[in-house]
Every structure is written in structure tokens, then in C-alpha cells.
Scaffold this active site. Structure first.
Site, PDB file in Angstrom:
ATOM      1  N   ASP A 150       0.835  -1.194   0.000  1.00 15.84           N
ATOM      2  CA  ASP A 150       0.000   0.000   0.000  1.00 15.84           C
ATOM      3  C   ASP A 150       0.878   1.254   0.000  1.00 15.84           C
ATOM      4  O   ASP A 150       1.879   1.301  -0.697  1.00 15.84           O
ATOM      5  CB  ASP A 150      -0.929  -0.040   1.221  1.00 15.84           C
TER       6      ASP A 150
ATOM      7  N   HIS B   8      -3.803   6.146   3.216  1.00 14.65           N
ATOM      8  CA  HIS B   8      -4.529   4.925   2.857  1.00 14.65           C
ATOM      9  C   HIS B   8      -3.954   3.677   3.524  1.00 14.65           C
ATOM     10  O   HIS B   8      -4.683   2.846   4.072  1.00 14.65           O
ATOM     11  CB  HIS B   8      -4.501   4.794   1.337  1.00 14.65           C
TER      12      HIS B   8
ATOM     13  N   SER C 235     -11.359  -1.015  -0.684  1.00 17.76           N
ATOM     14  CA  SER C 235     -10.075  -0.968   0.022  1.00 17.76           C
ATOM     15  C   SER C 235     -10.247  -1.185   1.514  1.00 17.76           C
ATOM     16  O   SER C 235      -9.356  -1.701   2.183  1.00 17.76           O
ATOM     17  CB  SER C 235      -9.395   0.393  -0.180  1.00 17.76           C
TER      18      SER C 235
END
Length: 487
Positions: free
Chosen positions: A175, A239, A402
């Protein structure tokens, strides 16, 4: 000539109930946690893809030596992956074009395939953690606040009575990295044994500036930054911290949130940058690192349309050969992945679990992709509260598949900890055979249901099994051969 785009599966949800928006905003204001809002990432399933102009991916034919071919084309090898059939990242010479160079490689019998290095973008027992008790973590325990449906969750409290720790399981988070000193992440970060302890001079290996374990990275204590080639996977986007918190935010530590697994080893593998962009070559670097360092599960909250990268397929298949599960987000465009595949979630490999997103009322999230044959199950993915970058106590709501995938990755970790002799197939079957049926997923996913942690943990797995050699993987559908264009 069109190449496809790949986007991290995250985007804001404008249809979230007003009460939830107001509550989230008030909590963020009071705690001074939320950073300024960012623009939404828009993913067009028909849009052409961007790719790196300075490098391509080349896989030699079995036993072939490409040194002469590289010399004749003026290219150099930047990186090589022996564990993925000798796959190479090749530098494009100044003045050359990617399509023409790929065509030149494909004309040689020495090459199995050559393809662009596509760009990816960011998609974006009961614990005493504050945010669990105030109802923010509805995906774990839904009490019905903010318009939710009581019980529309993964039944985490019941599951935690069976198993709440996966302290010996490594989950690689491919990520944007993580906020490494975060109050709900730091204690659950994987520590590289080759880069910890004292060296021959009595210095701390984690900070001595030496590649002690000879893996190509200096002081890679908690993972790597594949973009910079360093051992410091700092999250400059948010994220990755959010995904990590959902998988394994520290449970029962009296602050913040808890992940699905209260204890787990989070290996942070950064290949997406501060703008939400990354490349397939750097993603493969992270996957190969995870394989070599003993990860059991890889979380991939990213993907895209209109490409079928043989290199990425080979990398995930190498994980499969090592007995590693690959949990993938399925996309945020209300797209039928059966008709228009999104990769890597749609690769036909039996170590992949493709995950759709559900909401507080146990319906498919309005944005979530689906696929009766290619998306396996749903998991909470709308209004998910988790860790964020920016400070050691930063948290934020986020939406997307996600956010759904890490619920499944965390559940896989607990199942594996509960059944340490299980194979990846057995862990995957425990997840897929135990879902809660939902009407909105009945014709939209393989199982027709949403993750149920308790039922998955209760699936009987014979003791004493060991990970065997999996059967050969099916061949990927080849990507269209790029047509050379004028340089």
C-alpha cells in the site's frame, strides 16, 4: 494504442447518511484528527492506462540469457526476481519509446513476454478501545446507530471469544506505507529479525545504516519503501495506515480503535506515493519481499481495468506456490467484474480472495463492484473508521472496497492462528464456506454472503495438516500485444 489504468480502490461516498457525516465530522473536529479533504479518485473502466516511460517488465524464456539482447537494444536491468522466473525490470534508453521497445523484445525467442510497467493509483472478547465502544467500528459490532442495522457486521465479538490474537502471523500490507509510530499500529508492526538486535560491533542493527541481512535494503526493520529502495515505509497518503488499522490495530489498549486481529505482525510494503500513484514493478518488488520474509497473507487494496499483466500474475502465483493468501479489493465503480475484469482481484488463482463492500444495513455498498463468478464475498467497506497518517493519534472515516479487503485479511490471520497447520486453501475455504447470506449479494458474489468471523473460526480444519505443493495454476489470458507507434 491503449493501455489500462490501475487505481487504488478508495473513494469518498457522497450518499452516506447525513447523520453519519455529521457524527464523523464532529468527532474529527473535537479530536483534531482529520487532515484536509482530498479530491476523489475517479476510475473509468474504459480509460486508457498510464505507464512508466522509463522502464518495462521482461521475463526470459526458460534458461535464456538476455544479456546479448539487452546490449543490442541498449537497455540495462534495474532489478531481477529469481523467485518469479527471472522476471526483470528493464531501463528504457533515452530517446526510445515503450511500445517499440516491447515489440523488439517480443520478436525474440529468448523472451517469454515483455509488457509496460503500468501506473497504479490509491483506491483508497470485547476490547476496551474507545472507538469500539462509541459505535464507530460498526463493521465489527453494529449496534444500529447512524441508521445502521443491528447485527449487520462480521460478528467480531463472538469470534474474539474463540480467537482474538494472531501474534505469530505476518500480514503484508502492500500500500502507501504506515504511520509507524501510531498509537494503534506501532506495537503490531512486524520486526525483521535480520535487522534487529546487536551487530558484531554492538550497534543496534535497526539504526546502524548497514544492510545486515543482505536483502538489498538498509535498516528495513518494519518493511520497505519500494519507490525509494529504502527500509522506511512511511505513509505520506493515509490509505496504508487506514488499511493496516482495520487488519490489526492494537486491541484492548484503551485508545483509538481495534483491528479485526488484536495482535498481528503488520509488514508494511510501500509502493504507492503521496499522490496515490505506483507501478506494477514496485508492487511486484513488495510481493517478492513479502514472500521471502515469511508473510502468510498479502492485502492488496488496489487494482484496475483493461490490463492483464503477466508479470503481476506470475508474482501472485509465486505467492501461491509459497502457500500465501492474496486478499484483493474488487473495485468501486458498481461494475460487473464478470463482464469487465478488474485485476489483480479477477486473476484466476485459488489463493486470491476478491472482496466487495457492504454498508451499515447489510446491503452492497452503492459503489462496490460485484461479480457472480469473480467476486467471492462482501465485507464492511462504507464509513469505516481507522488509523490515519499525520500524527500518532490520527483517525479518519473512509469508504471503498479498500476498506472491505482488510476485514477479510484480518479474519484470515485469526483463522490461521487458530489452525496453525492449515493450508492456504483451508483458510480460504473457512472464509468462503461460512458467510452470512445477504439478498443484495446473492447474485453478485460467488458465496452470496458477507464475512462472518465467528462462523469462519468455527469451521473444522483437520489438525496436523501441512502446507503442500499446490496444483499448477491456470495460465493467464494474455494481454493484447501493444502496437508500435512512431517515436
Amino acid at each position: 494504442m491503449n493501455f489500462p489504468a490501475i487505481l487504488l480502490l478508495r473513494r469518498a461516498d457522497p450518499n452516506t447518511p447525513l447523520a453519519a457525516h455529521l457524527a464523523a465530522g464532529l468527532l474529527a473536529l473535537l479530536l483534531l484528527l482529520a487532515p484536509p479533504a482530498r479530491g476523489q479518485v475517479s476510475l473509468d473502466p474504459g480509460a486508457p492506462a498510464a505507464f512508466q516511460p522509463d522502464r518495462i517488465l521482461v521475463k526470459p524464456a526458460a534458461g535464456a540469457d538476455l544479456s546479448g539482447l539487452h546490449a543490442s537494444l541498449g537497455t540495462t536491468v534495474l532489478r531481477e526476481f529469481p523467485g518469479i522466473g527471472g522476471l526483470q525490470v528493464v531501463q528504457v534508453p533515452a530517446g526510445a519509446g515503450v511500445p517499440a521497445l516491447i515489440a523488439a523484445y517480443q520478436l525474440s525467442a529468448l523472451v517469454q513476454y515483455a509488457e509496460p510497467d503500468f501506473i497504479v493509483h490509491a483506491l483508497d472478547t470485547t476490547p476496551n478501545d474507545f472507538r469500539y465502544w462509541d459505535g464507530s467500528l460498526w463493521g465489527l459490532h453494529n449496534t444500529g446507530i447512524y441508521g445502521g442495522t443491528p447485527g449487520a457486521d462480521i460478528r467480531a465479538p463472538q469470534g474474539w471469544d474463540v480467537q482474538n490474537s494472531a501474534a505469530n502471523i505476518i500480514v503484508a500490507v502492500t500500500d502507501t506505507g504506515a504511520w509507524l509510530s501510531h498509537e494503534d499500529l506501532a506495537a503490531n508492526l512486524w520486526t525483521n529479525p535480520g535487522e534487529s538486535g546487536k551487530d558484531a560491533l554492538g550497534l543496534d542493527k535497526s539504526t546502524n545504516g548497514i544492510d545486515d541481512d543482505h536483502d538489498g535494503y538498509i535498516d528495513d526493520v518494519h518493511g520497505i519503501n519500494a519507490i525509494l529502495g529504502t527500509g522506511l515505509p512511511l505513509d505520506d497518503y493515509g490509505h496504508g495506515s487506514h488499511v493496516s488499522g482495520t487488519i490489526g490495530g492494537v486491541g484492548n489498549n484503551s485508545v483509538g480503535i481495534t483491528g479485526v486481529a488484536w495482535r498481528v505482525q503488520l509488514m508494511e510494503c510501500k509502493f504507492i506515493d503521496a499522490q496515490g500513484n505506483g507501478s506494477i514493478s514496485n508492487a511486484i518488488t513488495c510481493l517478492d519481499y513479502a514472500r521471502q520474509k515469511g508473510a502468510k497473507i498479502v492485502n492488496a487494496s488496489w487494482g484496475g481495468y483493461n490490463f492483464n499483466s503477466s508479470a503481476l500474475y506470475d508474482a501472485i502465483n509465486s505467492l501461491r506456490s509459497a502457500g500465501i493468501l492474496f486478499v484483493a479489493a474488487c473495485g468501486n465503480d458498481n461494475n460487473d467484474n464478470d463482464a469487465r475484469p478488474l485485476y489483480p482481484a479477477s486473476f484466476n488463482l485459488d489463493n486470491i480472495i476478491a472482496v466487495a463492500a457492504t454498508n451499515r444495513t447489510d446491503a452492497k455498498a452503492w459503489f462496490s463492484n460485484y461479480g457472480a463468478h469473480t467476486v467471492h464475498l462482501g465485507a464492511p467497506g462504507e464509513d469505516i473508521f481507522s488509523c490515519w497518517n499525520g500524527s500518532d493519534s490520527a483517525y479518519q472515516y473512509d469508504n471503498g472496497t479498500s476498506m472491505a479487503a482488510p476485514h477479510v485479511a484480518g479474519a484470515c490471520a485469526l483463522i490461521w492462528a487458530h489452525n496453525p497447520g492449515a493450508t492456504y486453501q483451508q483458510v480460504r475455504n473457512s472464509i468462503l464456506s461460512s458467510t452470512d447470506p445477504l439478498p443484495t449479494l446473492a447474485s453478485h458474489t460467488v458465496t452470496g454472503g458477507r464475512l462472518d468471523l465467528y462462523k469462519a473460526l468455527m469451521v473444522s480444519i483437520p489438525s496436523g495438516t501441512t502446507t503442500g505443493t499446490p496444483s499448477p495454476a491456470p495460465s493467464p489470458v494474455p494481454s493484447p500485444v501493444p502496437v508500435p507507434v512512431p517515436l
